[in-house]
Design a protein around this motif. Structure first.
Motif, mmCIF file in Angstrom:
data_model
loop_
_atom_site.group_PDB
_atom_site.id
_atom_site.type_symbol
_atom_site.label_atom_id
_atom_site.label_comp_id
_atom_site.label_asym_id
_atom_site.label_seq_id
_atom_site.Cartn_x
_atom_site.Cartn_y
_atom_site.Cartn_z
ATOM 1 N N UNK A 181 7.016 -13.637 76.031
ATOM 2 C CA UNK A 181 6.035 -14.284 76.904
ATOM 3 C C UNK A 181 6.065 -13.652 78.290
ATOM 4 N N UNK B 215 16.723 -8.662 82.027
ATOM 5 C CA UNK B 215 16.611 -7.840 80.824
ATOM 6 C C UNK B 215 17.924 -7.862 80.040
ATOM 7 N N UNK C 274 18.156 -10.890 77.889
ATOM 8 C CA UNK C 274 17.311 -10.756 76.694
ATOM 9 C C UNK C 274 17.981 -9.843 75.667
ATOM 10 N N UNK C 275 18.585 -8.752 76.150
ATOM 11 C CA UNK C 275 19.221 -7.802 75.233
ATOM 12 C C UNK C 275 20.427 -8.413 74.526
ATOM 13 N N UNK D 25 7.678 -5.404 79.338
ATOM 14 C CA UNK D 25 9.100 -5.550 79.662
ATOM 15 C C UNK D 25 9.927 -5.718 78.391
ATOM 16 N N UNK D 26 9.387 -6.508 77.445
ATOM 17 C CA UNK D 26 10.159 -6.749 76.230
ATOM 18 C C UNK D 26 10.223 -5.516 75.328
ATOM 19 N N UNK E 172 10.220 -2.427 76.442
ATOM 20 C CA UNK E 172 11.219 -1.585 77.117
ATOM 21 C C UNK E 172 12.629 -2.149 76.909
ATOM 22 N N UNK E 173 12.731 -3.475 76.899
ATOM 23 C CA UNK E 173 14.022 -4.138 76.705
ATOM 24 C C UNK E 173 14.607 -3.759 75.343
ATOM 25 N N UNK E 174 13.780 -3.854 74.294
ATOM 26 C CA UNK E 174 14.257 -3.522 72.949
ATOM 27 C C UNK E 174 14.557 -2.018 72.832
ATOM 28 N N UNK F 118 3.859 -8.274 72.182
ATOM 29 C CA UNK F 118 5.007 -8.196 73.102
ATOM 30 C C UNK F 118 4.602 -7.685 74.487
ATOM 31 N N UNK F 119 5.273 -8.212 75.511
ATOM 32 C CA UNK F 119 5.050 -7.709 76.873
ATOM 33 C C UNK F 119 5.674 -6.324 76.988
ATOM 34 N N UNK G 192 18.565 -11.286 71.922
ATOM 35 C CA UNK G 192 17.796 -10.765 70.790
ATOM 36 C C UNK G 192 18.654 -10.516 69.526
#
Lengths: 232, 232
Positions: A231, B213, B216-217, A172-173, A175-177, A169-170, B220
């Motif tokens: 990605x 972001x 994405x949130x 950003x992702x 941190x996003x999760x 995972x990047x 997901x």
């Protein structure tokens, strides 16, 4: 029904000891500092916003003259920062412990929610301050709270990165999760603080419902991990 | 970079028309009502909390005597409710439209986020009031905002129930997922309101990052749907 143990309130700490030994200077100092913090929390509990608190009235409620306030804090903002700091310091270390327990994810989630709810119930006034500070007019406190939340989020992202399923995972992702999970808990804590209380405790049925739904809201996004392609 | 069109501000609506036709009584009435709402928003923009607003100063800023206030609102609370109502009414209908567009989920999410961001940027002061009211001392406004949020959540849960993949889900789980998505947007909106502004607009790079972001949130958790077993 889950039973949340109520930890001793910060207000009972270091107050009257019930015996007559003279306090040392360090103890008296700590005693006054705590009395000032408690007085500020009590005033806010009574509906005064942090910005409307006067140094004079906080000092008076703590039983000291205004000049004595400055031996402990250089300003009301510094007192506010001490309150934010106290709450997050304990919470962050408990959350780290929960994640380092080596338990399977479902149990880590349950334990994390438990830890948060226990802390919120034991330090209701602190968390009410934090909840308000996020949208309040006071810039110093708002920044402090937002920084603490960012720190909690980053620590969680670091731990998520260790899972095999999220190895590619990047940043950003991750941190996003982490942000999704932290935000979910912030609004569930706000909902808990909004519950009516009886003797300082919210009704257990309403509390249990929030906790049950919060756990699901944390588990659900993690189930999506295998289906997410991260990605750059 | 996504460009968010700034809708005409409510403040420019119905003010000076640039011509001399005499306003009808209904127009004057609407004009004064809007001036009162605007005056309240301006005062709050200057840092005054809703509870600290005085009816007298709002009336003065709107250019009417205090008695004239009561021809429009029975109290400051009623004025606050009108502001909450205005914002949510438009937002809810736009979100419903986005979901009824028949587009695939990824596009519905993108459109929903766009609609929210456009509304927040065009009616910044309204949403700043809403963000604060959620944790503010004023009980009437807090309840109104929380009810509107519950309504947005319920409408989303109803639409989620129509998806084949969620047909077997319990009501609690539909509300749980809708709540997760709505809460995510609430805190992303708060982050947008927290951005510094220049000429009323936040820096586009920071805004784009929040939007990316946020999308994405929202995507997901939906990816987890096939992996979730919803049981009673």
């Amino acid at each position: 029904m889950t039973v949340y143990r109520r930890a001793p309130s910060s207000r009972s700490r270091g107050r009257s000891h019930g015996h007559k030994r003279r306090l040392t200077q360090a103890e008296r100092r700590q005693h006054t500092r705590q009395a000032l913090l408690d007085a500020a929390l009590e005033h806010m509990d009574a509906g005064v916003s942090f910005d409307a608190l006067s140094l004079r009235s906080v000092a008076r409620a703590a039983g000291v003259v205004p000049a004595a306030f400055y031996r402990h804090f250089s300003s009301m903002d510094e007192l506010g920062l001490a309150l934010v700091d106290e709450s997050f310091h304990t919470l962050r270390s408990l959350l780290r412990e929960a994640r380092e327990s080596g338990l399977p994810p479902k149990h880590v989630i349950r334990r994390s929610v438990e830890v948060i709810v226990e802390q919120v119930l034991a330090h209701r006034q602190h968390f009410a301050l934090i909840a308000r500070a996020r949208t309040d007019g006071n810039t110093v406190l708002r920044h402090a709270v937002n920084n603490e939340i960012r720190l909690v989020t980053s620590e969680l992202a670091t731990d998520l990165a260790r899972f095999d399923a999220m190895r590619g995972w990047t940043n950003e992702d991750l941190q996003m999760l982490a942000g999704l999970l932290v935000n979910t808990m912030i609004l569930n804590v706000a909902a808990i603080l909004d519950l009516p209380t009886n003797g300082g405790q919210p009704p257990s049925q309403a509390l249990d419902e929030i906790v049950r739904v919060a756990e699901k809201q944390l588990r659900l996004p993690l189930l999506a991990v295998p289906n997410w392609s991260s990605t750059r």
